[in-house]
Write a protein that holds these residues in place. Structure first.
Motif: not given
Length: 330
Positions: A208-228, A246-254
């Motif tokens: 269960s703990k090992a499986f978590r490391s297989q999940l990759r997350f990326s993010a892309a936020i609009a109107a984000d000053r200097q990408g803060r 940085r990009s193309q994660g299995d899951y993306i937070i927009t």
């Protein structure tokens, strides 16, 4: 108010009266009443019944080489699995002392004698006891039932996040199975028959703990000053042991940041808000987080924006991650 206080005092006095009386034999002759060959028992004393029960149960926990704190965490996770609550609404809410006492007592197959109140030293006495044969049967039945539930959880299919949630559920069940096997071994030789099962459940928890490391997350936020906000978001995820890219994660937070500007004689003011969505690569929405913030101001525009974004960053670290962890069952 005075009448209510009188009623409360009367109830307390009445309870003490009912619990008073001749000293029960189990206070001084515990071994005769509850022989060690058939029972595990522990005498507890306290200024009230709850403290006495807690002290008695702590004594039983010492026998099982566990602590109330460990039992509390495990039982909390186990109850979430049984209730199907994956949102973790009560995850941050600590169980009351009384709830912990009776939850652990029920889990261990423990019973309490009727309480006895000693008028001389003004203390309550309770004996917690476990019938070894009865408890062994309880553990064996629960091991069998939880093994079936664990197998069902492990067989669930779906995308990685759904599988991870199923693994987490299986790991919680595995932890309870392990506790029951170890507890059974303390009671009888029957625990020796579960060596392979014990190894299996420990592998489930590790996987269960090992499986978590297989999940990759990326993010892309609009109107984000200097990408803060994007940087802060990924930083918060990494601090909570999630793998980010940085990009193309299995899951993306927009997300999008909303800022309403207002210029007054006193300075420049910002009323901000944020909206975040977690989606898979197919674009399916899985989780969302929205927050509006108080108005913040300063002498000039840059300083006002800096304060507003700093508050967003604080919120991500304090509140967003709690809801995100709860969604994943962590």
């Amino acid at each position: 108010m005075r009448k209510d206080m009188i009623v409360i005092l009367a109830l307390v006095a009445g309870t003490r009266f009912l619990a008073a009386g001749p000293e029960p034999r189990w206070v001084r002759f515990r071994e005769q009443e509850y022989p060690d060959s058939r029972f595990i028992s522990s005498l507890g004393m306290g200024v009230n019944q709850e403290q006495a029960e807690n002290a008695a149960l702590n004594g039983l926990s010492l026998y099982f080489k566990s602590t109330v704190a460990v039992e509390q965490q495990m039982l909390s996770q186990y109850k979430e699995v049984l209730s199907g609550d994956r949102k973790g609404v009560d995850r941050e809410t600590r169980m009351s002392t009384a709830s912990v006492i009776h939850s652990e007592a029920e889990f261990r197959g423990a019973h309490f004698t009727p309480p006895w109140y000693n008028d001389q030293n003004r203390n309550w006495y309770v004996l917690a006891y476990i019938n070894k044969q009865e408890a062994a049967e309880l553990y064996q039945n629960r091991i069998a039932a939880n093994l079936t539930m664990m197998e069902t959880a492990l067989q669930q299919s779906g995308e990685p996040l759904q599988q991870y949630q199923a693994f987490k559920q299986a790991a919680s069940l595995a932890q309870v199975i392990e506790a029951d096997i170890l507890g059974l071994a303390e009671l009888s030789d029957a625990g020796a028959a579960y060596r392979e099962t014990l190894e299996y459940t420990r592998n489930v928890m590790a996987n269960s703990k090992a499986f978590r490391s297989q999940l990759r997350f990326s993010a892309a936020i609009a109107a984000d000053r200097q990408g803060r906000i994007q940087r802060k978001l990924l930083d918060v995820l990494e601090k909570n042991s999630y793998v980010t890219v940085r990009s193309q994660g299995d899951y993306i937070i927009t997300g999008e940041i909303f800022c309403d500007e207002e210029k007054l004689l006193a300075g420049f003011f910002i009323h901000s808000g944020i909206s975040l969505q977690l989606s898979n690569r197919a674009g399916k929405l899985l989780f969302s987080y929205t927050k509006n913030y108080p108005r913040w101001g300063s002498r000039n525009q840059d300083m006002a924006y800096n304060i507003a974004f700093r508050e967003m960053e604080k919120d991500l670290e304090a509140n967003f991650i709690k809801e995100f962890n709860a969604f994943l069952g962590d």
